[in-house]
Scaffold this motif. Structure first.
Motif, PDB file in Angstrom:
ATOM      1  N   GLY A   1     -28.767  29.317  -1.824  1.00 14.38           N
ATOM      2  CA  GLY A   1     -29.051  30.107  -3.017  1.00 14.38           C
ATOM      3  C   GLY A   1     -27.895  30.292  -3.969  1.00 14.38           C
ATOM      4  O   GLY A   1     -28.050  30.942  -5.008  1.00 14.38           O
ATOM      5  N   LEU A   2     -26.730  29.724  -3.654  1.00 19.46           N
ATOM      6  CA  LEU A   2     -25.565  29.926  -4.520  1.00 19.46           C
ATOM      7  C   LEU A   2     -25.558  28.918  -5.669  1.00 19.46           C
ATOM      8  O   LEU A   2     -25.886  27.747  -5.496  1.00 19.46           O
ATOM      9  CB  LEU A   2     -24.276  29.788  -3.718  1.00 19.46           C
ATOM     10  CG  LEU A   2     -24.062  30.771  -2.560  1.00 19.46           C
ATOM     11  CD1 LEU A   2     -22.663  30.592  -1.984  1.00 19.46           C
ATOM     12  CD2 LEU A   2     -24.280  32.216  -3.002  1.00 19.46           C
ATOM     13  N   SER A   3     -25.124  29.376  -6.843  1.00 19.54           N
ATOM     14  CA  SER A   3     -24.981  28.493  -7.997  1.00 19.54           C
ATOM     15  C   SER A   3     -23.738  27.622  -7.822  1.00 19.54           C
ATOM     16  O   SER A   3     -22.945  27.816  -6.901  1.00 19.54           O
ATOM     17  CB  SER A   3     -24.855  29.314  -9.275  1.00 19.54           C
ATOM     18  OG  SER A   3     -23.632  30.038  -9.253  1.00 19.54           O
ATOM     19  N   THR A   4     -23.555  26.680  -8.731  1.00 20.93           N
ATOM     20  CA  THR A   4     -22.420  25.766  -8.607  1.00 20.93           C
ATOM     21  C   THR A   4     -21.088  26.501  -8.646  1.00 20.93           C
ATOM     22  O   THR A   4     -20.167  26.166  -7.899  1.00 20.93           O
ATOM     23  CB  THR A   4     -22.460  24.691  -9.705  1.00 20.93           C
ATOM     24  OG1 THR A   4     -22.575  25.321 -10.984  1.00 20.93           O
ATOM     25  CG2 THR A   4     -23.630  23.741  -9.488  1.00 20.93           C
ATOM     26  N   TRP A   5     -20.965  27.528  -9.520  1.00 20.60           N
ATOM     27  CA  TRP A   5     -19.670  28.234  -9.573  1.00 20.60           C
ATOM     28  C   TRP A   5     -19.452  29.098  -8.336  1.00 20.60           C
ATOM     29  O   TRP A   5     -18.317  29.250  -7.868  1.00 20.60           O
ATOM     30  CB  TRP A   5     -19.532  29.041 -10.859  1.00 20.60           C
ATOM     31  CG  TRP A   5     -20.444  30.235 -11.024  1.00 20.60           C
ATOM     32  CD1 TRP A   5     -21.636  30.267 -11.695  1.00 20.60           C
ATOM     33  CD2 TRP A   5     -20.238  31.566 -10.532  1.00 20.60           C
ATOM     34  NE1 TRP A   5     -22.177  31.528 -11.635  1.00 20.60           N
ATOM     35  CE2 TRP A   5     -21.338  32.351 -10.933  1.00 20.60           C
ATOM     36  CE3 TRP A   5     -19.211  32.180  -9.789  1.00 20.60           C
ATOM     37  CZ2 TRP A   5     -21.469  33.693 -10.627  1.00 20.60           C
ATOM     38  CZ3 TRP A   5     -19.337  33.532  -9.484  1.00 20.60           C
ATOM     39  CH2 TRP A   5     -20.447  34.273  -9.889  1.00 20.60           C
ATOM     40  N   GLN A   6     -20.534  29.657  -7.781  1.00 19.26           N
ATOM     41  CA  GLN A   6     -20.387  30.440  -6.560  1.00 19.26           C
ATOM     42  C   GLN A   6     -19.999  29.541  -5.384  1.00 19.26           C
ATOM     43  O   GLN A   6     -19.180  29.908  -4.543  1.00 19.26           O
ATOM     44  CB  GLN A   6     -21.698  31.172  -6.246  1.00 19.26           C
ATOM     45  CG  GLN A   6     -22.016  32.314  -7.185  1.00 19.26           C
ATOM     46  CD  GLN A   6     -23.382  32.902  -6.918  1.00 19.26           C
ATOM     47  OE1 GLN A   6     -24.386  32.184  -6.912  1.00 19.26           O
ATOM     48  NE2 GLN A   6     -23.428  34.200  -6.685  1.00 19.26           N
ATOM     49  N   ARG A   7     -20.598  28.382  -5.332  1.00 18.38           N
ATOM     50  CA  ARG A   7     -20.241  27.417  -4.283  1.00 18.38           C
ATOM     51  C   ARG A   7     -18.777  27.011  -4.407  1.00 18.38           C
ATOM     52  O   ARG A   7     -18.046  26.971  -3.419  1.00 18.38           O
ATOM     53  CB  ARG A   7     -21.125  26.161  -4.379  1.00 18.38           C
ATOM     54  CG  ARG A   7     -22.523  26.343  -3.866  1.00 18.38           C
ATOM     55  CD  ARG A   7     -23.350  25.089  -4.136  1.00 18.38           C
ATOM     56  NE  ARG A   7     -24.683  25.247  -3.561  1.00 18.38           N
ATOM     57  CZ  ARG A   7     -25.209  24.434  -2.649  1.00 18.38           C
ATOM     58  NH1 ARG A   7     -24.521  23.411  -2.198  1.00 18.38           N
ATOM     59  NH2 ARG A   7     -26.425  24.637  -2.190  1.00 18.38           N
TER      60      ARG A   7
END
Length: 447
Positions: A409-415
């Motif tokens: 469920g994480l977005s690219t920036w969170q990843r």
């Protein structure tokens, strides 16, 4: 005619048996611990009268005699389903190639590819009903026997008799030739676990995520072995086993009373596996043990079957990981390392399991032997030519010695932020700069 009479009629020498092999043929060499020894040596002795012999096999644990003959690469073409360390060198030396696979589908591949003209592999001694057991190499061998034009078996008196499942035998009536193998011990893979500081750090991060009644799949290596040892010494109970590869860690857990399989929805109280390799401890444990069930890989690695098991836990390794969450366990650039194996199947199966968890575990960095410098396993993007094994949409948990991250469920920036925090501190600023260039970094992320 009784089966012993048939056995004697088909019994021959290795040199006589391989006379049926002709130039241009496709051969199958079995799998892992079941690769032949005396038949391989006999074929090597015939090498200079042959050409264009194409062979399938995989996970070699002993050197091949045919790989050491004069002009080996011009005579034999080795095609591996999964590369061991030996095969990695063979591929680099021009002797062989990798066959990209989804391991769960390997038995069905034999219905679509050129069938082997000759299949030859090790088996255990024939029983009173005329059956030869495949031992710890069930995997896809029944499918091989179904399509092979001729089958030659090499009897290994020390091959453990692996029971419990299906598709783990070949009958004397199907066999063209029987040869007696050497009285040698089973090949050893792994050994006593001597965990590194990194192995211990990763294992200590994974252990709190495990629960009573979980069903386990482990890969080979120091980290899974360390986790297995910790489980054996833990308070966990009523664990189940549904794994592609059976390794020594499962024996340790079994002997410690941690495995019952009571919560499995099928094969209850049984430890299922497709193939096995390890130490003598493992082979002795599997021999005639009805608690352990050998099944074809199409059964063990089926994603739908795996995902139907609640609290399924998959633990595997990686070569490289990028900031998007892509995982390679096969190559580093164009350099071949291993193979896809069942990682895709178990990562997705555990991902979809109710309460399931899939862990990709690796060290954050490694020492490059050529340059003598520390290199990061976590890269901004994969090197040119790197093959993706687990896609970013299937990744669940990522663990290094610096932490763990659930990427669901994480977005690219969170990843990117989370993965960078798992990298070796020496490389984090550089990775942040790369993430900024790729527009997957928010300046507010940096603490």
């Amino acid at each position: 005619m009784n089966y012993q009479e048939k056995f004697q009629q088909k019994l021959t020498t290795p040199d006589e048996a391989v006379k049926c092999i002709e130039s241009g043929m496709w051969l199958d060499y079995g799998w892992c611990v079941g690769t032949t020894i005396v038949l391989d040596q006999a074929l090597a002795r015939r090498s200079q009268e042959l050409h264009d012999i194409k062979i399938r096999g995989g996970l070699l644990l002993r050197p091949l005699a045919i790989a050491s003959v004069e002009n080996a690469a011009e005579i034999f073409n080795w095609n591996t389903w999964h590369a061991s360390g030996l095969e990695r060198k063979m591929i680099a030396g021009g002797f062989g190639y990798y066959n990209p696979i989804r391991y769960s589908e390997l038995p069905s591949y034999y219905e679509n590819i050129t069938p082997p003209d000759v299949a030859m592999f090790q088996v255990g001694p024939m029983d009173e009903h005329g059956y030869f057991n495949f031992g710890p190499q069930c995997s896809h061998l029944r499918a091989v026997c179904n399509v092979a034009k001729k089958i030659i078996v090499e009897v290994n008196p020390k091959m453990p008799r692996c029971l419990g499942g299906v598709g783990n035998w070949v009958h004397i009536d199907e066999i063209a030739h029987v040869v007696m193998g050497e009285d040698v011990d089973m090949p050893i893979l792994g050994g006593e676990v001597n965990p590194s500081e990194v192995d211990l750090a990763v294992a200590n991060l994974v252990m709190p995520e495990l629960m009573d009644g979980a069903c386990l799949q482990l890969g080979i290596g120091g980290m899974p072995g360390t986790i297995g040892k910790m489980i054996a010494e833990s308070d966990l109970k009523d664990l189940g086993v549904h794994t592609e590869m059976y390794v020594d860690a499962f024996v340790d857990m079994s002997m410690a009373g941690k495995i019952t399989g009571k919560y499995k929805p099928f094969d209850q109280y049984r430890q299922g596996y497709a193939f096995a390799a390890g130490t003598k401890k493992l082979y002795d444990f599997l021999d005639n043990n009805l608690e352990c069930a050998a099944y074809p890989v199409s059964y063990m690695n089926d994603v739908a079957r795996v995902s139907s098991i609640d609290n399924f836990v998959s633990i595997n390794g990686a070569v490289d990981i990028d900031l998007f969450g892509q995982v390679s366990s096969e190559t580093s650039g164009v350099k071949h390392i291993s193979g896809a194996g069942g990682q895709q199947d178990f990562v997705l199966g555990a991902y979809l399991s109710k309460g399931g968890k899939s862990f990709i575990c690796c060290s954050s960095s490694f020492m490059d032997k050529k340059s003598g410098t520390l290199q990061s396993r976590i890269r901004p993007t994969m090197m040119d030519g790197t093959v993706i094994t687990a896609t970013r949409s299937n990744l669940h948990w990522l663990v290094t010695e610096y932490g763990k991250l659930n990427v669901k469920g994480l977005s690219t920036w969170q990843r990117a932020e989370g993965i960078i925090n798992l990298a070796h501190p020496q490389f984090r600023d550089e990775l942040i700069a790369d993430a900024e260039k790729m527009n997957i970094w928010r300046r507010s992320n940096k603490k």
